[in-house]
Design a protein around this motif. Structure first.
Motif, mmCIF file in Angstrom:
data_model
loop_
_atom_site.group_PDB
_atom_site.id
_atom_site.type_symbol
_atom_site.label_atom_id
_atom_site.label_comp_id
_atom_site.label_asym_id
_atom_site.label_seq_id
_atom_site.Cartn_x
_atom_site.Cartn_y
_atom_site.Cartn_z
ATOM 1 N N ASP A 116 0.878 -1.168 0.000
ATOM 2 C CA ASP A 116 0.000 0.000 0.000
ATOM 3 C C ASP A 116 0.919 1.221 0.000
ATOM 4 O OD1 ASP A 116 -2.390 -1.495 0.150
ATOM 5 O OD2 ASP A 116 -2.064 -1.783 2.304
ATOM 6 N N TYR A 117 0.335 2.384 -0.298
ATOM 7 C CA TYR A 117 1.185 3.545 -0.551
ATOM 8 C C TYR A 117 0.666 4.785 0.159
ATOM 9 C CZ TYR A 117 2.705 0.340 -4.128
ATOM 10 O OH TYR A 117 3.167 -0.787 -4.755
ATOM 11 N N SER A 151 0.102 7.440 -9.093
ATOM 12 C CA SER A 151 -1.279 7.112 -8.710
ATOM 13 C C SER A 151 -2.038 6.562 -9.906
ATOM 14 C CB SER A 151 -2.018 8.344 -8.174
ATOM 15 O OG SER A 151 -1.353 8.846 -7.041
ATOM 16 N N VAL A 202 -4.039 3.557 -1.692
ATOM 17 C CA VAL A 202 -3.148 4.678 -2.025
ATOM 18 C C VAL A 202 -3.707 5.934 -1.373
ATOM 19 C CG1 VAL A 202 -2.086 5.988 -3.899
ATOM 20 C CG2 VAL A 202 -2.772 3.605 -4.309
ATOM 21 N N PHE A 231 -8.398 4.789 -3.467
ATOM 22 C CA PHE A 231 -7.570 6.003 -3.560
ATOM 23 C C PHE A 231 -8.153 7.121 -2.711
ATOM 24 C CE2 PHE A 231 -6.497 10.069 -5.817
ATOM 25 C CZ PHE A 231 -5.126 10.030 -5.630
#
Ligand code: A2P
Length: 335
Positions: free
Chosen positions: A169-170, A186, A198, A226
């Motif tokens: 995951d970011y 992204s 994200v 997101f």
């Protein structure tokens, strides 16, 4: 860093769970001594209307089809621009690097058009207070559709996604034009169909300085995995009656510490942190992590020597990679 310091660092750096496997990435396919010609195909302000600050930031897209750059740049990399003309001393202007804001598929879907977000540098000379205009940023921002630009690259091996993006995951922290690689990364993650979470935290002085804001809000609406969170430093937030830097969002998250929040995401071994923007912001982020997660949990991202661990307010940039060591789960690109 001296050899002794390097050895000490290697000795003290502890591997952490969740370290990513990074890819081998092509760089310098086009070198500065043999630049290729790209053509400007788009140039538009990428901030919101009715600006409050004097910043001009343009999305400039350049067609590089037919050159070795076409299809060979990746989200997170940079490209070089060689401005025409000479310096006051009669030397050709040097190459400037710009972060690519396009995903790996390019603006066109075929990897033929790459874009950047370029901020005009406007200042005064310190000695005679005459106007100073940054050579390359103003050259790029002045360029008209159809103009030819000498370009090189791609550059940068490290600020890219891991070999298997789905393993992580970011959390992305951006200030100002530091948003460019995160637009790229992204879009790669979201269009790639990965289930990775994200979170993009973007900092700017005023709301009207937010870059690609509309597009990022649309992505936030469209993709459940997101999240786009802003931190405005000279105005109060929509959700909070105070001004914020990006690192303050770890504590002041609209989702609190609940499901999907930054705290929850940062506590996971899957999470990687990428930071891009103003030099100095990384120290603030390390402090923010220490403060919100505590030293033990924060050590997945940053390991700090005992002597300074008790006083994060004393930390400074010179300590990075010495007393303050980011782990392999942190990627820094600050300037
Ligand atoms: P400020 O300038 O209000 O102190 P830009 O590049 O468009 O100017 O945006 C940079 C943003 O990053 C601004 O909101 C700026 O706040 C903020 N900023 C400045 N210093 C730091 C820091 N050390 N850590 C995090 N954010 C910072």
């Amino acid at each position: 860093m001296s050899q002794t310091e390097k050895t000490m660092r290697e000795k003290t750096e502890t591997a952490v769970a969740g370290e990513p496997v990074m890819p081998d990435v092509s760089v310098n396919l086009v070198r500065p001594n043999e630049p290729v010609i790209g053509r400007v195909v788009e140039s538009e302000l990428c901030t919101l209307g009715k600006r409050k600050s004097a910043a001009f930031i343009r999305h400039v897209a350049i067609d590089v089809s037919g050159t070795p750059l076409a299809g060979n740049f990746r989200a997170g990399q940079s490209f070089g621009v060689l401005p025409p003309g000479e310096t006051d001393r009669g030397k050709p202007h040097k190459l400037r690097l710009y972060s690519i804001s396009s995903p790996t598929r390019g603006e066109d879907g075929e990897g033929n058009v790459l874009a950047t977000s370029c901020k005009r540098v406007v200042d005064e000379h310190w000695d005679d207070h005459k106007l100073f205009l940054g050579v390359c940023s103003n050259y790029l921002c002045d360029a008209q559709i159809g103009d030819e630009i000498r370009v090189t690259g791609p550059s940068g091996k490290r600020f890219v996604l891991p070999v298997d993006p789905s393993q992580h995951d970011y959390v992305f922290f951006a200030t100002g034009t530091g948003i460019a690689p995160f637009r790229a990364l992204s879009i790669d993650l979201l269009e790639g169909g990965y289930a990775s979470k994200v979170t993009l935290v973007m900092g700017s002085p005023y709301r009207t300085d937010l870059i690609y804001d509309e597009q990022l809000r649309e992505l936030d609406e469209k993709y459940e995995n997101f999240r786009y969170v802003t931190a405005i430093s000279r105005e109060t937030q929509d959700d909070l009656d105070r001004r914020l830097y990006v690192q303050d969002r770890i504590k002041h998250d609209p989702l609190g510490t609940g499901p999907g929040s930054l705290s929850e995401q940062l506590a996971s071994d899957r999470t990687l942190i990428y930071v891009c923007g103003l030099a100095g912001m990384e120290i603030g982020i390390f402090r923010g992590l220490f403060d919100a997660l505590g030293r033990d949990a924060a050590s997945a991202y940053v390991q700090v020597d005992d002597e300074i661990a008790g006083d994060p307010s004393s930390w400074n940039k010179r300590m990075i990679n010495r007393q303050i060591r980011p782990t392999k789960r942190v990627f820094l690109e600050v300037y």
